[in-house]
Motif scaffolding. Structure first.
Motif, PDB file in Angstrom:
ATOM      1  N   PRO A  65       0.831  -1.226   0.000  1.00 20.02           N
ATOM      2  CA  PRO A  65       0.000   0.000   0.000  1.00 20.02           C
ATOM      3  C   PRO A  65       0.857   1.266   0.000  1.00 20.02           C
ATOM      4  O   PRO A  65       0.444   2.292  -0.526  1.00 20.02           O
ATOM      5  CB  PRO A  65      -0.783  -0.103   1.308  1.00 20.02           C
ATOM      6  CG  PRO A  65      -0.650  -1.500   1.751  1.00 20.02           C
ATOM      7  CD  PRO A  65       0.613  -2.031   1.207  1.00 20.02           C
ATOM      8  N   PRO A  67      -5.183   6.062  -2.041  1.00 19.91           N
ATOM      9  CA  PRO A  67      -6.544   5.516  -2.050  1.00 19.91           C
ATOM     10  C   PRO A  67      -7.209   5.608  -0.690  1.00 19.91           C
ATOM     11  O   PRO A  67      -8.417   5.805  -0.594  1.00 19.91           O
ATOM     12  CB  PRO A  67      -6.343   4.068  -2.473  1.00 19.91           C
ATOM     13  CG  PRO A  67      -4.922   3.767  -2.162  1.00 19.91           C
ATOM     14  CD  PRO A  67      -4.182   5.041  -2.334  1.00 19.91           C
ATOM     15  N   VAL A  68      -6.417   5.529   0.346  1.00 23.03           N
ATOM     16  CA  VAL A  68      -7.003   5.470   1.678  1.00 23.03           C
ATOM     17  C   VAL A  68      -7.567   6.824   2.098  1.00 23.03           C
ATOM     18  O   VAL A  68      -8.665   6.905   2.666  1.00 23.03           O
ATOM     19  CB  VAL A  68      -5.962   4.975   2.692  1.00 23.03           C
ATOM     20  CG1 VAL A  68      -6.593   4.878   4.063  1.00 23.03           C
ATOM     21  CG2 VAL A  68      -5.428   3.633   2.236  1.00 23.03           C
ATOM     22  N   PHE A 126      -2.046   1.450   6.432  1.00 23.89           N
ATOM     23  CA  PHE A 126      -1.797   1.958   5.091  1.00 23.89           C
ATOM     24  C   PHE A 126      -0.646   2.954   5.003  1.00 23.89           C
ATOM     25  O   PHE A 126      -0.391   3.504   3.943  1.00 23.89           O
ATOM     26  CB  PHE A 126      -3.079   2.594   4.524  1.00 23.89           C
ATOM     27  CG  PHE A 126      -4.046   1.558   4.069  1.00 23.89           C
ATOM     28  CD1 PHE A 126      -3.983   1.101   2.764  1.00 23.89           C
ATOM     29  CD2 PHE A 126      -4.964   1.018   4.929  1.00 23.89           C
ATOM     30  CE1 PHE A 126      -4.861   0.119   2.348  1.00 23.89           C
ATOM     31  CE2 PHE A 126      -5.828   0.032   4.504  1.00 23.89           C
ATOM     32  CZ  PHE A 126      -5.788  -0.420   3.215  1.00 23.89           C
ATOM     33  N   VAL A 130     -13.993  -6.236  -2.790  1.00 27.37           N
ATOM     34  CA  VAL A 130     -13.501  -5.615  -4.015  1.00 27.37           C
ATOM     35  C   VAL A 130     -14.569  -4.673  -4.560  1.00 27.37           C
ATOM     36  O   VAL A 130     -14.286  -3.529  -4.933  1.00 27.37           O
ATOM     37  CB  VAL A 130     -13.132  -6.692  -5.053  1.00 27.37           C
ATOM     38  CG1 VAL A 130     -12.831  -6.042  -6.404  1.00 27.37           C
ATOM     39  CG2 VAL A 130     -11.940  -7.493  -4.582  1.00 27.37           C
ATOM     40  N   LYS A 146     -14.730  -1.503  -2.501  1.00 31.41           N
ATOM     41  CA  LYS A 146     -13.416  -0.878  -2.276  1.00 31.41           C
ATOM     42  C   LYS A 146     -13.052  -0.898  -0.790  1.00 31.41           C
ATOM     43  O   LYS A 146     -12.561   0.078  -0.227  1.00 31.41           O
ATOM     44  CB  LYS A 146     -13.421   0.564  -2.792  1.00 31.41           C
ATOM     45  CG  LYS A 146     -13.513   0.674  -4.295  1.00 31.41           C
ATOM     46  CD  LYS A 146     -12.723   1.892  -4.765  1.00 31.41           C
ATOM     47  CE  LYS A 146     -12.607   2.000  -6.263  1.00 31.41           C
ATOM     48  NZ  LYS A 146     -13.876   2.338  -6.959  1.00 31.41           N
ATOM     49  N   ASP A 147     -13.308  -2.051  -0.168  1.00 32.12           N
ATOM     50  CA  ASP A 147     -13.035  -2.215   1.255  1.00 32.12           C
ATOM     51  C   ASP A 147     -11.589  -2.684   1.425  1.00 32.12           C
ATOM     52  O   ASP A 147     -11.311  -3.872   1.595  1.00 32.12           O
ATOM     53  CB  ASP A 147     -14.037  -3.236   1.829  1.00 32.12           C
ATOM     54  CG  ASP A 147     -13.958  -3.330   3.335  1.00 32.12           C
ATOM     55  OD1 ASP A 147     -12.975  -2.818   3.903  1.00 32.12           O
ATOM     56  OD2 ASP A 147     -14.877  -3.910   3.929  1.00 32.12           O
ATOM     57  N   TYR A 148     -10.644  -1.722   1.381  1.00 29.34           N
ATOM     58  CA  TYR A 148      -9.224  -2.083   1.389  1.00 29.34           C
ATOM     59  C   TYR A 148      -8.786  -2.837   2.632  1.00 29.34           C
ATOM     60  O   TYR A 148      -8.044  -3.813   2.529  1.00 29.34           O
ATOM     61  CB  TYR A 148      -8.358  -0.841   1.191  1.00 29.34           C
ATOM     62  CG  TYR A 148      -8.336  -0.386  -0.246  1.00 29.34           C
ATOM     63  CD1 TYR A 148      -7.390  -0.915  -1.123  1.00 29.34           C
ATOM     64  CD2 TYR A 148      -9.252   0.530  -0.723  1.00 29.34           C
ATOM     65  CE1 TYR A 148      -7.372  -0.510  -2.443  1.00 29.34           C
ATOM     66  CE2 TYR A 148      -9.240   0.931  -2.038  1.00 29.34           C
ATOM     67  CZ  TYR A 148      -8.293   0.412  -2.906  1.00 29.34           C
ATOM     68  OH  TYR A 148      -8.266   0.786  -4.206  1.00 29.34           O
ATOM     69  N   MET A 162      -9.827  -6.433   2.188  1.00 30.82           N
ATOM     70  CA  MET A 162      -9.020  -7.091   1.154  1.00 30.82           C
ATOM     71  C   MET A 162      -7.640  -7.449   1.679  1.00 30.82           C
ATOM     72  O   MET A 162      -7.168  -8.573   1.546  1.00 30.82           O
ATOM     73  CB  MET A 162      -8.863  -6.151  -0.046  1.00 30.82           C
ATOM     74  CG  MET A 162      -9.980  -6.249  -1.036  1.00 30.82           C
ATOM     75  SD  MET A 162      -9.523  -5.386  -2.519  1.00 30.82           S
ATOM     76  CE  MET A 162     -10.224  -3.799  -2.246  1.00 30.82           C
ATOM     77  N   GLN A 163      -7.010  -6.446   2.312  1.00 26.59           N
ATOM     78  CA  GLN A 163      -5.652  -6.688   2.803  1.00 26.59           C
ATOM     79  C   GLN A 163      -5.647  -7.803   3.854  1.00 26.59           C
ATOM     80  O   GLN A 163      -4.765  -8.658   3.867  1.00 26.59           O
ATOM     81  CB  GLN A 163      -5.083  -5.399   3.397  1.00 26.59           C
ATOM     82  CG  GLN A 163      -3.599  -5.297   3.174  1.00 26.59           C
ATOM     83  CD  GLN A 163      -2.993  -4.113   3.917  1.00 26.59           C
ATOM     84  OE1 GLN A 163      -3.704  -3.329   4.549  1.00 26.59           O
ATOM     85  NE2 GLN A 163      -1.693  -3.993   3.839  1.00 26.59           N
TER      86      GLN A 163
END
Lengths: 326, 377
Positions: free
Chosen positions: A26, A33-34, A57, A285, A288-290, A293-294
């Motif tokens: 990231p 993006p965050v 992040f 996805v 956009k739930d980072y 996902m991570q």
């Protein structure tokens, strides 16, 4: 024993490398993006969650990279993977913990069934190569060549829509309360049968083919001929000599496939709306739930590593040559 | 150590070691008789005849050497006689008669699956050429020796079988604690000794050794060969020793059969083959390696290469490479007959038209005499 300790050390290093890469990705992503996400969820992210997110992040401009790295490790080791956006304010760790048993239960059992049946059939076909048994191969290969989503949709059309034997989606009857009652377990099995069946059908040919080919190779080894010459029973020659050696490469591919269970069944869980980890990855996805996902990527990495550890240990038990020092 | 020196004394009659009593009566008490054994490779309409009507008799307690170039069918003979021939090999005819200790004859080719499994290892054991791959890599060697014992003696416990296995290892000069070793922990020579121990575990009457020393260095070869000779004297089994190394055979064998293109061309006592070869191929084979002892002699290679077995017509298969070939050789394939040399051992035989004037006359040709090189006394 030293063999196992050495392998364990190797995996600790691999885990460190995986987490480190997860930390840096990231931070080397272009743009921010965050920050955009935080802006989008203005007011809905608590101060604590925001701080955790910043650590995850790399947004803490005021701390050094090294300090961020140490903080990140601290969060991971405490099991704190941040807060999910899509399921706000549930922590990512809780979302994953709720999804993992479903994936492992369904796909894990299906993979084990597929491996067991495929290996047994494969050794049978390999042992009697050149007979009618070989005609099973094209049939099983056909099913693995068919795209999985298509196979799954056809299965739903036939067994759920037309025949009405199995439910088309979900993992249990929503009118039941999840408890350890026979009724609930029965419902889970009932809902899981069709997805499991499609997984077995689409993956079994790989096991059959792999085992069959190894059996053909091993059957011409001298030690199999010696076993025949010794006059031991056909059973002993087949299981103790031929299949016992032919299964070794199967074990390593089995371990690899166990690792991919966690992440590799996205399509099945989407098609059947099954609430496993792949389904959550898909929604993460889309939303956009980072953090989610991570977190899922980290869990997949750990799962693959863990499966490899298991494979290494099983292989070490099955094949004395790999235990050799050096 | 009682390995006979084949070169002590000038002829067979002056040999003194006790093993040679059997040599004088090779087929009086046969333990294994192979009769007209034929093997084809390939199931189609045009199979290759790899063994053609091979007959061979192994006397009790005898060491029979089987020699010939690569591809002449030596190993095929061993695999066919034990019914271990892998596809596409097919036994098309013949008999393999085994005589047990009480004198009962059985044809191994006509046993059913159960009888065959019971007979294997118990009556006839085999040591293969691949010392490196003959042992199952995932089991300890003790277990591998024991499972052969227990397959034939179901009442034996695993513990007793392992004790027997330890004794067998001791017999071949390996420390019994090696029972717990895996094959990859042993050297090539040790593995081959383990194979010999395994083969002797059920006290078989016939031991077939298919190039048992090929993968080993010469020192190890020597040790293994001496060990086999010693064990033979002690335990009294018979050996079919297959190799392309004729000099090794002269050291160990009582009798030697020379194979060429899927047929036996000469069958005689070891020293007769060495000093008085009767077949041009045997003679050529003997001149193609240096003698270990005795006067030096000129080395002569055999011109040409073995014939393609799928393209054999009539006639003698060796004729294209033979310096004594004549017109009749392309017309008739010689059969094994008593050599046309007065005073020869009555039990020896040779397949060469120089020794068979009757067969030559039968096709309307004029027989030629046996050349001096093939009639030494």
């Amino acid at each position: 024993m030293r063999f196992f300790l050495r392998r364990l050390g190797f995996y600790v290093i691999t885990f460190w490398a995986a987490v480190t890469i997860n930390f840096f990705i990231p931070r080397i992503m272009p743009g921010d993006p965050v920050r955009a996400l935080i802006a989008k969820n203005q007011g809905r992210i608590s101060t604590d969650a925001e701080a955790a997110l910043r650590t995850l992040f790399g947004l803490e401009k005021e701390t050094t990279l090294w300090q961020q790295y140490l903080d990140y490790w601290g969060l991971i080791l405490r099991g704190d993977l941040g807060t999910s956006f899509a399921y706000f304010p549930t922590p990512v760790a809780d979302v994953i913990a709720g999804a993992i048993p479903w994936t492992i239960g369904l796909v894990g059992i299906a993979t084990i069934i597929s491996f067991t049946i495929g290996t047994v059939i494969g050794s049978g076909i390999g042992w009697r190569r050149g007979t009618w048994a070989d005609s099973l191969l094209p049939i099983s290969t056909f099913f693995s060549a068919v795209p999985y989503f298509w196979l799954a949709l056809i299965a739903i059309t036939i067994f759920s829509v037309t025949l009405g034997w199995f439910p088309a989606s979900g993992s249990y009857d929503r009118s039941l309360v999840p408890t350890f009652s026979w009724e609930f377990i029965g419902s889970v099995i009932y809902y899981g049968t069709l997805p499991a069946l499609t997984i077995v059908i689409s993956s079994i040919s790989g096991w059959i083919l792999g085992m069959r080919n190894m059996m053909v190779t091993v059957s011409s080894e001298d030690y199999v001929t010696v076993a025949q010459a010794k006059g031991v029973s056909e059973r002993t020659v087949l299981f103790g000599y031929a299949a016992r050696n032919a299964i070794l490469p199967q074990v390593s591919s089995f371990a690899l496939s166990l690792g991919f269970i966690v992440g590799g069944t996205l399509i099945m869980e989407i098609v059947f709306s099954y609430q496993g980890i792949g389904y959550y990855l898909f929604t993460a996805v889309a939303a956009k739930d980072y953090p989610l996902m991570q977190g899922i990527f980290l869990v997949i990495t750990v799962a693959v590593l863990f499966a490899n550890i298991v494979a290494d240990f099983v292989y070490g038990v099955l094949d004395p040559r790999t235990r050799q020092e050096g | 150590m009682t390995l006979t020196d084949p070169l002590d004394g000038a002829g067979a009659t002056s040999l003194a070691s006790p093993g040679h009593l059997q040599r004088l009566t090779p087929s009086a008490d046969p333990v294994l008789e192979i009769r007209n054994l034929s093997v084809d490779y390939g199931y189609d309409d045009d199979p290759v005849h790899v063994l053609r009507q091979v007959s061979l008799t192994l006397g009790r307690g005898e060491v029979l050497g089987l020699a010939g170039e690569s591809g002449c069918g030596k190993s095929t003979l061993a695999y066919a006689a034990t019914r271990l021939l892998p596809p596409p090999g097919l036994i098309t005819g013949g008999e393999v008669l085994f005589t047990d200790r009480s004198g009962v004859k059985t044809d191994l080719l006509r046993l059913n699956e159960t009888q065959l499994r019971a007979s294997r290892w118990q009556d006839m054991a085999i040591v293969f050429q691949g010392a490196m791959n003959s042992l199952n890599p995932v089991y300890r060697i003790g277990r591998q020796i024991a499972d052969g014992i227990r397959a034939h003696e179901p009442k034996t416990t695993q513990k007793e079988a392992l004790e027997r296995a330890a004794e067998m290892l001791d017999l071949v000069g390996i420390a019994p604690d090696r029972l717990r070793s895996y094959p990859h922990e042993l050297s090539g020579g040790m593995r081959q000794r383990v194979m010999i121990a395994m083969a002797l575990a059920l006290d078989p009457q016939v031991l077939i050794m298919d190039e048992p020393t090929t993968a080993l260095d010469v020192v190890m070869q020597r040790q293994i060969v001496e060990q086999i000779a010693e064990l033979r004297d002690r335990l009294g089994f018979s050996v079919i020793f297959i190799t392309h190394d004729v000099s090794l055979l002269i050291e160990i064998a009582d009798r030697i059969a020379i194979m060429y293109a899927g047929e036996i061309v000469e069958d005689a006592a070891a020293l007769d083959v060495y000093h008085r070869p009767r077949h041009p191929y045997s003679s050529a084979l003997l001149h193609s390696f240096p003698p270990l002892r005795g006067p030096r002699r000129e080395l002569i290679g055999i011109p040409g290469s073995p014939p393609d077995l799928s393209k054999l017509g009539g006639g003698c298969p060796f004729r294209d490479r033979c310096e004594f070939a004549f017109d009749a050789c392309s017309k008739v394939n010689p059969e094994l007959v008593y050599p046309n040399v007065p005073g020869d051992d009555p039990r020896r035989s040779v397949a060469c038209l120089r020794h068979d004037p009757a067969a030559v006359r039968a096709v309307g040709e004029e027989p030629l005499p046996v050349p001096a090189e093939l009639s030494q006394t």
